[in-house]
Scaffold this motif. Structure first.
Motif, PDB file in Angstrom:
ATOM      1  N   GLY A  12      33.656  -2.926 -26.952  1.00  0.00           N
ATOM      2  CA  GLY A  12      32.945  -1.967 -26.126  1.00  0.00           C
ATOM      3  C   GLY A  12      31.756  -1.420 -26.902  1.00  0.00           C
ATOM      4  O   GLY A  12      31.631  -1.634 -28.111  1.00  0.00           O
ATOM      5  N   ILE A  13      30.874  -0.731 -26.192  1.00  0.00           N
ATOM      6  CA  ILE A  13      29.660  -0.200 -26.825  1.00  0.00           C
ATOM      7  C   ILE A  13      29.800   1.302 -27.020  1.00  0.00           C
ATOM      8  O   ILE A  13      30.067   2.045 -26.082  1.00  0.00           O
ATOM      9  CB  ILE A  13      28.417  -0.504 -25.961  1.00  0.00           C
ATOM     10  CG1 ILE A  13      28.307  -2.012 -25.725  1.00  0.00           C
ATOM     11  CG2 ILE A  13      27.151   0.048 -26.614  1.00  0.00           C
ATOM     12  CD1 ILE A  13      27.170  -2.407 -24.799  1.00  0.00           C
ATOM     13  N   PHE A  14      29.627   1.740 -28.244  1.00  0.00           N
ATOM     14  CA  PHE A  14      29.777   3.138 -28.627  1.00  0.00           C
ATOM     15  C   PHE A  14      28.443   3.604 -29.192  1.00  0.00           C
ATOM     16  O   PHE A  14      27.940   3.043 -30.162  1.00  0.00           O
ATOM     17  CB  PHE A  14      30.867   3.238 -29.697  1.00  0.00           C
ATOM     18  CG  PHE A  14      31.420   4.614 -29.919  1.00  0.00           C
ATOM     19  CD1 PHE A  14      32.734   4.919 -29.582  1.00  0.00           C
ATOM     20  CD2 PHE A  14      30.639   5.621 -30.505  1.00  0.00           C
ATOM     21  CE1 PHE A  14      33.273   6.174 -29.824  1.00  0.00           C
ATOM     22  CE2 PHE A  14      31.170   6.884 -30.725  1.00  0.00           C
ATOM     23  CZ  PHE A  14      32.490   7.168 -30.388  1.00  0.00           C
ATOM     24  N   ALA A  15      27.849   4.608 -28.548  1.00  0.00           N
ATOM     25  CA  ALA A  15      26.526   5.060 -28.985  1.00  0.00           C
ATOM     26  C   ALA A  15      26.590   6.480 -29.544  1.00  0.00           C
ATOM     27  O   ALA A  15      27.148   7.377 -28.908  1.00  0.00           O
ATOM     28  CB  ALA A  15      25.544   5.008 -27.820  1.00  0.00           C
ATOM     29  N   TYR A  16      26.045   6.655 -30.727  1.00  0.00           N
ATOM     30  CA  TYR A  16      25.871   7.986 -31.315  1.00  0.00           C
ATOM     31  C   TYR A  16      24.419   8.379 -31.093  1.00  0.00           C
ATOM     32  O   TYR A  16      23.510   7.621 -31.464  1.00  0.00           O
ATOM     33  CB  TYR A  16      26.136   7.957 -32.814  1.00  0.00           C
ATOM     34  CG  TYR A  16      27.548   7.567 -33.202  1.00  0.00           C
ATOM     35  CD1 TYR A  16      28.517   8.535 -33.430  1.00  0.00           C
ATOM     36  CD2 TYR A  16      27.904   6.227 -33.359  1.00  0.00           C
ATOM     37  CE1 TYR A  16      29.813   8.186 -33.807  1.00  0.00           C
ATOM     38  CE2 TYR A  16      29.195   5.863 -33.728  1.00  0.00           C
ATOM     39  CZ  TYR A  16      30.141   6.850 -33.949  1.00  0.00           C
ATOM     40  OH  TYR A  16      31.406   6.499 -34.316  1.00  0.00           O
ATOM     41  N   VAL A  17      24.222   9.530 -30.490  1.00  0.00           N
ATOM     42  CA  VAL A  17      22.855   9.935 -30.167  1.00  0.00           C
ATOM     43  C   VAL A  17      22.535  11.277 -30.816  1.00  0.00           C
ATOM     44  O   VAL A  17      23.305  12.233 -30.697  1.00  0.00           O
ATOM     45  CB  VAL A  17      22.678  10.032 -28.632  1.00  0.00           C
ATOM     46  CG1 VAL A  17      21.337  10.637 -28.279  1.00  0.00           C
ATOM     47  CG2 VAL A  17      22.813   8.656 -28.008  1.00  0.00           C
ATOM     48  N   VAL A  18      21.408  11.317 -31.505  1.00  0.00           N
ATOM     49  CA  VAL A  18      20.916  12.581 -32.055  1.00  0.00           C
ATOM     50  C   VAL A  18      19.772  13.045 -31.162  1.00  0.00           C
ATOM     51  O   VAL A  18      18.817  12.303 -30.941  1.00  0.00           O
ATOM     52  CB  VAL A  18      20.402  12.395 -33.501  1.00  0.00           C
ATOM     53  CG1 VAL A  18      19.957  13.740 -34.072  1.00  0.00           C
ATOM     54  CG2 VAL A  18      21.478  11.759 -34.371  1.00  0.00           C
ATOM     55  N   LEU A  19      19.907  14.262 -30.633  1.00  0.00           N
ATOM     56  CA  LEU A  19      18.871  14.770 -29.731  1.00  0.00           C
ATOM     57  C   LEU A  19      17.721  15.394 -30.516  1.00  0.00           C
ATOM     58  O   LEU A  19      17.899  15.838 -31.652  1.00  0.00           O
ATOM     59  CB  LEU A  19      19.471  15.812 -28.786  1.00  0.00           C
ATOM     60  CG  LEU A  19      20.604  15.303 -27.889  1.00  0.00           C
ATOM     61  CD1 LEU A  19      21.098  16.433 -26.985  1.00  0.00           C
ATOM     62  CD2 LEU A  19      20.150  14.113 -27.050  1.00  0.00           C
ATOM     63  N   ALA A  47      24.784  -4.011 -20.760  1.00  0.00           N
ATOM     64  CA  ALA A  47      24.546  -3.290 -22.008  1.00  0.00           C
ATOM     65  C   ALA A  47      24.907  -1.806 -21.913  1.00  0.00           C
ATOM     66  O   ALA A  47      24.737  -1.063 -22.886  1.00  0.00           O
ATOM     67  CB  ALA A  47      23.080  -3.437 -22.413  1.00  0.00           C
ATOM     68  N   THR A  48      25.421  -1.378 -20.767  1.00  0.00           N
ATOM     69  CA  THR A  48      25.730   0.036 -20.580  1.00  0.00           C
ATOM     70  C   THR A  48      26.763   0.513 -21.599  1.00  0.00           C
ATOM     71  O   THR A  48      27.851  -0.049 -21.690  1.00  0.00           O
ATOM     72  CB  THR A  48      26.318   0.281 -19.173  1.00  0.00           C
ATOM     73  OG1 THR A  48      25.505  -0.404 -18.234  1.00  0.00           O
ATOM     74  CG2 THR A  48      26.375   1.760 -18.857  1.00  0.00           C
ATOM     75  N   PRO A  49      26.439   1.536 -22.378  1.00  0.00           N
ATOM     76  CA  PRO A  49      27.422   2.030 -23.352  1.00  0.00           C
ATOM     77  C   PRO A  49      28.688   2.544 -22.657  1.00  0.00           C
ATOM     78  O   PRO A  49      28.606   3.181 -21.605  1.00  0.00           O
ATOM     79  CB  PRO A  49      26.689   3.177 -24.050  1.00  0.00           C
ATOM     80  CG  PRO A  49      25.245   2.907 -23.837  1.00  0.00           C
ATOM     81  CD  PRO A  49      25.156   2.237 -22.494  1.00  0.00           C
TER      82      PRO A  49
END
Ligand code: WT7
Length: 650
Positions: free
Chosen positions: A557-564, A592-594
């Motif tokens: 699966g796709i795991f995204a870490y996002v810094v705002l 490609a949807t996380p």
């Protein structure tokens, strides 16, 4: 040296190197393929029909990393896949289209295939397509897709098939990179219960792009779509204007057959280029040996034509061998999880070739549906695209094949053109979870991170191939330097696959997964950098890091870490996550949807600014400690902060 065009009477399956019937025969032929490669691959070239035979088998330019197979040869892939079979068995089914709705099939004989291919080829010519031109195909799983591929091949044009699940942005990028001036698409694509508005996506992709002169639109449904005068044409109307006979353009062995985009470790997809003779020899040979193909087989590969498996094992391999091939329009679980087995029974398929992700989804739906079919025609069950777990392997073998069919777990890549590591059915003793042993001519090596070859059994390393094989990618479209750097720089003089691998005491290979920044999501390759660059196109995102995590159906699966960005004020976290997912769908496509997006205060970086993905992968997999040495982190406390955030958002 090799068979000529005159040799049409005998089936290609009766020519070439003999098939092994025992491990001794496999080992002997494997040894010969490495000891006398020229003799081996010259023998194999007899399976094709040549307008002019080659004068050399392999020419290598080590300096420039350039491989040329079958130089001097002239041939045509469309002739080999269509005409030569139509000449001797015109009424034999070439293509069986299994439509989206159950029980609906349409059969095309080799003669009919030839005529449709000829007409589409004439249409392409009328729209100015010439030898060497790239034609983009953004197509669903319909016969016109196969016609268009073979029509390109017939006139020496180069097809660039873009998977119909990619977004307008992704399509545009691929059209631009390949310089395609003609686009073939369909008005709409039924897929399971849904309909995909392909033409609308295609319109968005080429908005304002004068490069694309002509858009040919196959009519799959009754849906009316806007047609731009002068640019857009209905394919059926165009076909009606032309004869079904289109003379063959004989091409040189190394003339390109197609470009197919795949993901790498940078944000920009790579246009993998395959050439005519070597690719076709390899696709046909692997199809024959891996599936133990017989002339009257019905070969059922469930892959979409937008991927290499569809190119090699729906179209080129089986058709070059004159074997009937099935084109599946629906998904494996539409209308329910019995769909594939119903098709197997309806068509008496000898083989079914699919991906572990599909099998996992079918297993999850329960075994009851299996009682609706008998599947007695199946001899070989193939798996490809990702590791198949021993449990799934066993289910395939016991439940689908009732223990009567051979399971072949085949390892290969877009870049390899065809299967590279595989059991031979009825010959190679299997170990569930291992793709077993190399195919003929494939010389593998495991290298440690310092580039030393690791010999012996029970060892782990980076999987490399030590010498060229005919199905190998020759270059990346328009960027040979990137080709060299991507595949031959890490371990000079070796082709590096990007996979990690274990070799056991018996010499069996066990793929452990990608060692680069490429994810394998439901058997589809995706670069983490691609997803990251899609995320960073959203205003609120300062930076992001994407990693894979174990997923029960998708495999990864796709795991995204996002810094705002510091100045961003978040009203609703759910809304923001929704918007970010939409952003990725828009830039790349739904695949490609996380699965998970987490807002974090920062990323774990070394003092030199490199993201320590190892830690992020661990956290995504649910680990909360034991990350090893974190002392090189610029800000070691960030790890705890990320864990807290992820835990609080679960
Ligand atoms: C990557 C290539 C099979 C061709 C279609 C996918 C992974 C492929 C296996 C397998 C374990 C596998 C590898 C490889 N992979 N087959 N049998 N067992 N892993 O082609 O999109 O180019 O992806 O798929 O990681 O590098 P692709």
């Amino acid at each position: 040296m090799v068979g000529t065009m005159m040799d049409l009477e005998s089936s290609p399956l009766e020519r070439g190197n003999p098939r092994a019937r025992s491990m001794e025969e496999y080992r002997a032929l494997y040894r010969q393929s490495l000891a006398e490669p020229e003799r081996f691959w010259s023998e194999q070239a007899r399976t094709l029909s040549w307008f002019h035979p080659p004068y050399s088998i392999l020419d290598v330019d080590l300096e420039e990393v350039d491989f040329s197979w079958y130089m001097g040869g002239r041939l045509n892939a469309s002739f080999n896949c269509v005409d030569r079979h139509a000449a001797v068995k015109p009424g034999k089914p070439a293509l069986v289209w299994a439509k989206n709705e159950p029980g609906e099939y349409k059969v095309y004989t080799f003669r009919e295939l030839k005529h449709h291919v000829g007409r589409v080829a004439n249409v392409l010519k009328a729209h100015g397509v010439r030898k060497g031109d790239r034609v983009c195909l953004y197509m669903p799983m319909i016969p016109e897709t196969v016609f268009a591929m073979l029509a390109c091949a017939r006139i020496g044009a180069v097809h660039s098939v873009v998977f119909a699940g990619f977004s307008a942005e992704a399509l545009r990028e691929r059209i631009l990179d390949a310089g395609s001036e003609v686009l073939v698409t369909a008005n709409e694509a039924p897929r399971g219960p849904k309909k995909v508005a392909l033409k609308a996506i295609a319109d968005a992709a080429i908005e304002g792009l004068s490069q694309v002169r002509s858009v040919l639109v196959a009519r799959r449904t009754d849906a009316e779509v806007p047609m731009r005068p002068g640019r857009d044409h209905w394919l059926d109307e165009e076909m009606g204007k032309h004869r079904s006979t289109c003379p063959i353009t004989w091409v040189a062995s190394e003339d390109p057959l197609f470009v197919l985009y795949t993901s790498g470790s940078t944000g920009k997809p790579k246009g993998v280029m395959h050439t005519t003779a070597g690719y076709l020899v390899y696709a046909a040979m692997t199809h024959a040996h891996v599936f133990d193909a017989q002339p009257d087989d019905v070969h059922f590969c469930t892959a979409d034509i937008g991927w290499i498996t569809g190119h090699s094992y729906v179209v080129y391999g089986p058709l070059a061998n004159g074997v009937t091939t099935v084109l599946l329009e629906s998904t494996p679980n539409y209308p329910d999880a019995g769909r594939l087995w119903e098709i197997v029974d309806d068509l008496k398929a000898a083989t079914v070739y699919t991906a572990p992700t599909a099998l996992r989804a079918l297993i999850a739906a329960g075994d009851e549906v299996l009682s609706r079919s008998i599947r007695a025609s199946l001899r070989v069950l193939g798996s490809a695209g990702e590791p198949i777990s021993p449990e799934v392997w066993q289910w395939f073998n016991d439940k689908v094949g009732s223990g009567r069919a051979a399971v072949v777990d085949t390892w290969w890549q877009t870049e390899t053109g065809g299967v590279m590591i595989t059991p031979l059915p009825g010959v190679t003793p299997c170990k569930p979870g291992s793709a077993t042993l190399p195919f003929y001519g494939v010389d593998l090596a495991l290298l440690d991170d310092e580039g030393r070859v690791i010999d012996g059994g029970d060892v782990n390393g980076n999987l490399c191939v030590t010498r060229p094989w005919p199905g190998q990618t020759r270059t990346l479209y328009g960027n040979h330097r990137r080709f060299r750097e991507t595949y031959f720089n890490r371990f000079p003089s070796f082709y590096f696959t990007g996979d990690g691998c274990r070799r056991d005491e018996d010499g069996y290979y066990w793929i452990t997964g990608r060692v680069d920044d490429v994810l394998n999501v439901s058997g589809h390759r995706l670069g983490t950098a691609e997803v990251e660059s899609a995320l960073s196109r959203h205003d609120v995102v300062a930076e992001s890091a994407v990693v894979g995590f174990p997923h029960p159906i998708k495999g990864t699966g796709i795991f995204a870490y996002v810094v705002l960005r510091p100045d961003v004020h978040v009203e609703s976290k759910e809304q923001l996550i929704g918007a970010l997912k939409e952003q990725v769908r828009h830039m790349i496509g739904p695949i490609a949807t996380p699965d998970r997006i987490h807002m974090v205060p920062g990323l774990p970086k070394t003092r030199s600014g490199k993201i320590m993905r190892r830690i992020l992968r661990g956290i995504a997999a649910g680990e909360r400690e034991g990350f090893g040495d974190t002392s090189t982190l610029a800000e070691p406390t960030i790890v705890e902060a990320i864990i807290d955030r992820v835990a609080s958002q679960e």
